[in-house]
Design a protein around this motif. Sequence first.
Motif, PDB file in Angstrom:
ATOM      1  N   LYS A  15       0.834  -1.201   0.000  1.00 41.88           N
ATOM      2  CA  LYS A  15       0.000   0.000   0.000  1.00 41.88           C
ATOM      3  C   LYS A  15       0.868   1.251   0.000  1.00 41.88           C
ATOM      4  CE  LYS A  15      -3.883   1.999   2.620  1.00 41.88           C
ATOM      5  NZ  LYS A  15      -4.731   1.813   3.819  1.00 41.88           N
ATOM      6  N   TYR A  16       0.478   2.225  -0.825  1.00 44.46           N
ATOM      7  CA  TYR A  16       1.182   3.511  -0.900  1.00 44.46           C
ATOM      8  C   TYR A  16       0.165   4.626  -0.689  1.00 44.46           C
ATOM      9  CZ  TYR A  16       3.409   7.637  -2.926  1.00 44.46           C
ATOM     10  OH  TYR A  16       3.900   8.906  -3.140  1.00 44.46           O
ATOM     11  N   GLU A  17       0.513   5.598   0.169  1.00 46.57           N
ATOM     12  CA  GLU A  17      -0.374   6.728   0.427  1.00 46.57           C
ATOM     13  C   GLU A  17       0.377   8.039   0.221  1.00 46.57           C
ATOM     14  OE1 GLU A  17      -1.503   5.756   4.468  1.00 46.57           O
ATOM     15  OE2 GLU A  17      -3.457   5.042   3.793  1.00 46.57           O
ATOM     16  N   TYR A  18      -0.309   9.015  -0.348  1.00 47.92           N
ATOM     17  CA  TYR A  18       0.285  10.340  -0.576  1.00 47.92           C
ATOM     18  C   TYR A  18      -0.762  11.391  -0.240  1.00 47.92           C
ATOM     19  CZ  TYR A  18       2.423  14.332  -2.932  1.00 47.92           C
ATOM     20  OH  TYR A  18       2.956  15.554  -3.218  1.00 47.92           O
ATOM     21  N   ASN A  19      -0.501  12.150   0.816  1.00 45.89           N
ATOM     22  CA  ASN A  19      -1.451  13.164   1.278  1.00 45.89           C
ATOM     23  C   ASN A  19      -0.668  14.414   1.682  1.00 45.89           C
ATOM     24  OD1 ASN A  19      -3.649  14.564   2.233  1.00 45.89           O
ATOM     25  ND2 ASN A  19      -3.872  13.356   4.103  1.00 45.89           N
ATOM     26  N   PRO A  20      -0.336  15.264   0.713  1.00 40.13           N
ATOM     27  CA  PRO A  20       0.488  16.442   1.020  1.00 40.13           C
ATOM     28  C   PRO A  20      -0.231  17.424   1.943  1.00 40.13           C
ATOM     29  CG  PRO A  20      -0.383  16.568  -1.214  1.00 40.13           C
ATOM     30  CD  PRO A  20      -0.715  15.203  -0.700  1.00 40.13           C
ATOM     31  N   VAL A  21       0.528  17.993   2.864  1.00 39.98           N
ATOM     32  CA  VAL A  21      -0.020  18.958   3.807  1.00 39.98           C
ATOM     33  C   VAL A  21      -0.453  20.226   3.060  1.00 39.98           C
ATOM     34  CG1 VAL A  21       0.496  20.386   5.828  1.00 39.98           C
ATOM     35  CG2 VAL A  21       1.424  18.066   5.658  1.00 39.98           C
ATOM     36  N   GLY A  22      -1.647  20.714   3.398  1.00 38.96           N
ATOM     37  CA  GLY A  22      -2.111  21.961   2.806  1.00 38.96           C
ATOM     38  C   GLY A  22      -2.794  21.808   1.467  1.00 38.96           C
ATOM     39  N   LEU A  25      -7.011  18.652  -2.192  1.00 41.66           N
ATOM     40  CA  LEU A  25      -7.459  17.992  -3.413  1.00 41.66           C
ATOM     41  C   LEU A  25      -6.718  16.691  -3.685  1.00 41.66           C
ATOM     42  CD1 LEU A  25      -7.818  21.058  -5.809  1.00 41.66           C
ATOM     43  CD2 LEU A  25      -9.558  19.986  -4.342  1.00 41.66           C
ATOM     44  N   ILE A  26      -5.712  16.385  -2.874  1.00 42.68           N
ATOM     45  CA  ILE A  26      -4.956  15.144  -3.081  1.00 42.68           C
ATOM     46  C   ILE A  26      -4.873  14.356  -1.783  1.00 42.68           C
ATOM     47  CG2 ILE A  26      -2.752  14.113  -3.734  1.00 42.68           C
ATOM     48  CD1 ILE A  26      -2.203  16.498  -5.494  1.00 42.68           C
ATOM     49  N   ASP A  27      -5.456  13.177  -1.787  1.00 44.11           N
ATOM     50  CA  ASP A  27      -5.309  12.192  -0.709  1.00 44.11           C
ATOM     51  C   ASP A  27      -5.335  10.828  -1.401  1.00 44.11           C
ATOM     52  OD1 ASP A  27      -5.232  10.647   1.512  1.00 44.11           O
ATOM     53  OD2 ASP A  27      -7.037  11.452   2.457  1.00 44.11           O
ATOM     54  N   LEU A  28      -4.177  10.478  -1.968  1.00 42.92           N
ATOM     55  CA  LEU A  28      -4.077   9.348  -2.891  1.00 42.92           C
ATOM     56  C   LEU A  28      -3.709   8.062  -2.152  1.00 42.92           C
ATOM     57  CD1 LEU A  28      -3.981   8.397  -5.918  1.00 42.92           C
ATOM     58  CD2 LEU A  28      -1.520   8.918  -5.834  1.00 42.92           C
ATOM     59  N   THR A  29      -4.385   6.973  -2.537  1.00 37.86           N
ATOM     60  CA  THR A  29      -4.062   5.645  -2.013  1.00 37.86           C
ATOM     61  C   THR A  29      -3.946   4.672  -3.181  1.00 37.86           C
ATOM     62  OG1 THR A  29      -5.278   6.051   0.044  1.00 37.86           O
ATOM     63  CG2 THR A  29      -4.777   3.761  -0.494  1.00 37.86           C
ATOM     64  N   VAL A  30      -2.835   3.953  -3.235  1.00 39.55           N
ATOM     65  CA  VAL A  30      -2.624   2.903  -4.231  1.00 39.55           C
ATOM     66  C   VAL A  30      -2.373   1.609  -3.470  1.00 39.55           C
ATOM     67  CG1 VAL A  30      -1.250   2.113  -6.190  1.00 39.55           C
ATOM     68  CG2 VAL A  30      -1.621   4.573  -5.834  1.00 39.55           C
ATOM     69  N   GLN A  31      -3.187   0.618  -3.723  1.00 37.44           N
ATOM     70  CA  GLN A  31      -3.051  -0.649  -2.985  1.00 37.44           C
ATOM     71  C   GLN A  31      -3.116  -1.834  -3.942  1.00 37.44           C
ATOM     72  OE1 GLN A  31      -4.869  -1.156   0.921  1.00 37.44           O
ATOM     73  NE2 GLN A  31      -5.776  -3.068   0.228  1.00 37.44           N
ATOM     74  N   TYR A  32      -2.120  -2.721  -3.815  1.00 32.04           N
ATOM     75  CA  TYR A  32      -2.092  -3.967  -4.582  1.00 32.04           C
ATOM     76  C   TYR A  32      -2.105  -5.145  -3.611  1.00 32.04           C
ATOM     77  CZ  TYR A  32      -0.255  -7.983  -7.100  1.00 32.04           C
ATOM     78  OH  TYR A  32      -0.079  -9.237  -7.603  1.00 32.04           O
ATOM     79  N   SER A  33      -2.936  -6.139  -3.917  1.00 30.96           N
ATOM     80  CA  SER A  33      -2.968  -7.336  -3.082  1.00 30.96           C
ATOM     81  C   SER A  33      -2.933  -8.579  -3.967  1.00 30.96           C
ATOM     82  CB  SER A  33      -4.223  -7.359  -2.196  1.00 30.96           C
ATOM     83  OG  SER A  33      -5.391  -7.464  -2.989  1.00 30.96           O
ATOM     84  N   TYR A  34      -2.296  -9.616  -3.424  1.00 28.00           N
ATOM     85  CA  TYR A  34      -2.219 -10.903  -4.103  1.00 28.00           C
ATOM     86  C   TYR A  34      -2.693 -11.977  -3.127  1.00 28.00           C
ATOM     87  CZ  TYR A  34      -0.268 -15.179  -6.127  1.00 28.00           C
ATOM     88  OH  TYR A  34      -0.120 -16.444  -6.623  1.00 28.00           O
ATOM     89  N   ASP A  63      -5.455 -11.253  -8.112  1.00 29.30           N
ATOM     90  CA  ASP A  63      -4.674 -10.015  -8.135  1.00 29.30           C
ATOM     91  C   ASP A  63      -5.655  -8.840  -8.116  1.00 29.30           C
ATOM     92  OD1 ASP A  63      -1.645 -10.740  -8.878  1.00 29.30           O
ATOM     93  OD2 ASP A  63      -2.980 -12.097  -9.968  1.00 29.30           O
ATOM     94  N   LYS A  64      -5.399  -7.875  -7.244  1.00 26.18           N
ATOM     95  CA  LYS A  64      -6.310  -6.731  -7.148  1.00 26.18           C
ATOM     96  C   LYS A  64      -5.517  -5.447  -6.963  1.00 26.18           C
ATOM     97  CE  LYS A  64     -10.325  -5.025  -4.565  1.00 26.18           C
ATOM     98  NZ  LYS A  64     -11.282  -5.320  -3.475  1.00 26.18           N
ATOM     99  N   LEU A  65      -5.795  -4.460  -7.809  1.00 27.89           N
ATOM    100  CA  LEU A  65      -5.157  -3.152  -7.730  1.00 27.89           C
ATOM    101  C   LEU A  65      -6.241  -2.085  -7.600  1.00 27.89           C
ATOM    102  CD1 LEU A  65      -2.642  -1.296  -7.974  1.00 27.89           C
ATOM    103  CD2 LEU A  65      -3.076  -1.278 -10.456  1.00 27.89           C
ATOM    104  N   THR A  66      -6.127  -1.258  -6.571  1.00 25.01           N
ATOM    105  CA  THR A  66      -7.078  -0.173  -6.345  1.00 25.01           C
ATOM    106  C   THR A  66      -6.331   1.148  -6.249  1.00 25.01           C
ATOM    107  OG1 THR A  66      -8.546  -1.649  -5.106  1.00 25.01           O
ATOM    108  CG2 THR A  66      -8.922   0.707  -4.871  1.00 25.01           C
ATOM    109  N   VAL A  67      -6.754   2.108  -7.053  1.00 23.92           N
ATOM    110  CA  VAL A  67      -6.197   3.454  -7.016  1.00 23.92           C
ATOM    111  C   VAL A  67      -7.354   4.409  -6.745  1.00 23.92           C
ATOM    112  CG1 VAL A  67      -4.931   5.237  -8.262  1.00 23.92           C
ATOM    113  CG2 VAL A  67      -4.425   2.818  -8.695  1.00 23.92           C
ATOM    114  N   LYS A  68      -7.273   5.157  -5.643  1.00 23.22           N
ATOM    115  CA  LYS A  68      -8.370   6.068  -5.305  1.00 23.22           C
ATOM    116  C   LYS A  68      -7.828   7.356  -4.722  1.00 23.22           C
ATOM    117  CE  LYS A  68      -9.176   3.767  -0.845  1.00 23.22           C
ATOM    118  NZ  LYS A  68     -10.176   3.067  -0.007  1.00 23.22           N
TER     119      LYS A  68
END
Length: 354
Positions: A15-22, A25-34, A63-68
Amino acid sequence: GNVNRSTDSKVATLKYEYNPVGNDLIDLTVQYSYSDIYIESEATNPGGSADYLLDGDHDYTIDKLTVKNAMYFRTGAASHDLRFGVEVTSKDRLESQINPNNGAVSVPGGKDERVALFLIDDIGLGNNWTITPALRWEDQKITGAGTYAGDRYDNSALMGGISARYEFDSGLALFASAAYTENLPILDDLGNATYMTQSEKSQTFELGASYVTSDVFSDGDSLQVKANLFVTDLWDVTSYSGVTTVDSQGAELELTYAMDSGLYVDLNAAYGDYEENNSTPWGNAPANSVRLTVGKRINESWDLSWEQVVAENGNNNYGGYGVSNLRATYRPQNGMMAGAEVRLGIENAFDRAY
């Protein structure tokens, strides 16, 4: 017939998360599961004509990939908490157990590939209204293997719903919702060409109320109550043999009372009336039930509880039963285990036959 079943499941998630301060409009989550899952079944009384069904083993990978992404913004007087994304899933399963007499397959093999786009927006209007529209589009490609090599089916569905909630300043809230959903075909139905091009469809309407308050009987206590009425119509049914429609309506109740000392009581009740094919009681209806939990939270580390489940299935005249469940949750607050959670439980603690 009955089976003995053993399940071996291995799951890995990245799982990767990116949520820059301030930046709202961006609170990104990328998750891959096997997932690698093997389910072994065997008939409890072998020798029957249906052994090829009862002995069918499931061996598959997923295999499952979710980008939200989540966004918060305003348009005039309305605030928006918008979540949207894409979900890609691939399920690959091996064929298992062919009937030597007629070549029938109990577990068809093949690949189920899906792509879904989804969107949910919590719209706040003032301090009282919340309106939530939701939309999901799903596209599927099923490719058969083994006995069904060469078979291919493409399906897609657009589904969604909307809910509305109004909260009074007193803690009382009223809500309603409407939803339409589809369940796309599955690998198990590869032997039925009609089912492979027919999704199960349903529509649900709900109406309810909730109430939240504190300092009811003593300082620091809290009370939450929620009641819900529902009506659901299910048609083009493929999950149950001989059933084409299921109509249901019922009520649900949730109540939680907690004291400042850590003592708490949870009550959950569900009652429904279910009818299949517009005429007879549905044989697979969930039992009407009441669950009462009494527990105690000790500091931040321990949560101990006892749950009594009382249920009755009126459709099949099975009568009622009651079972007790014991649970303990431990959350270390210090050391290398801090942040972990250990849950222990005994289901049907008194070994009640029912």
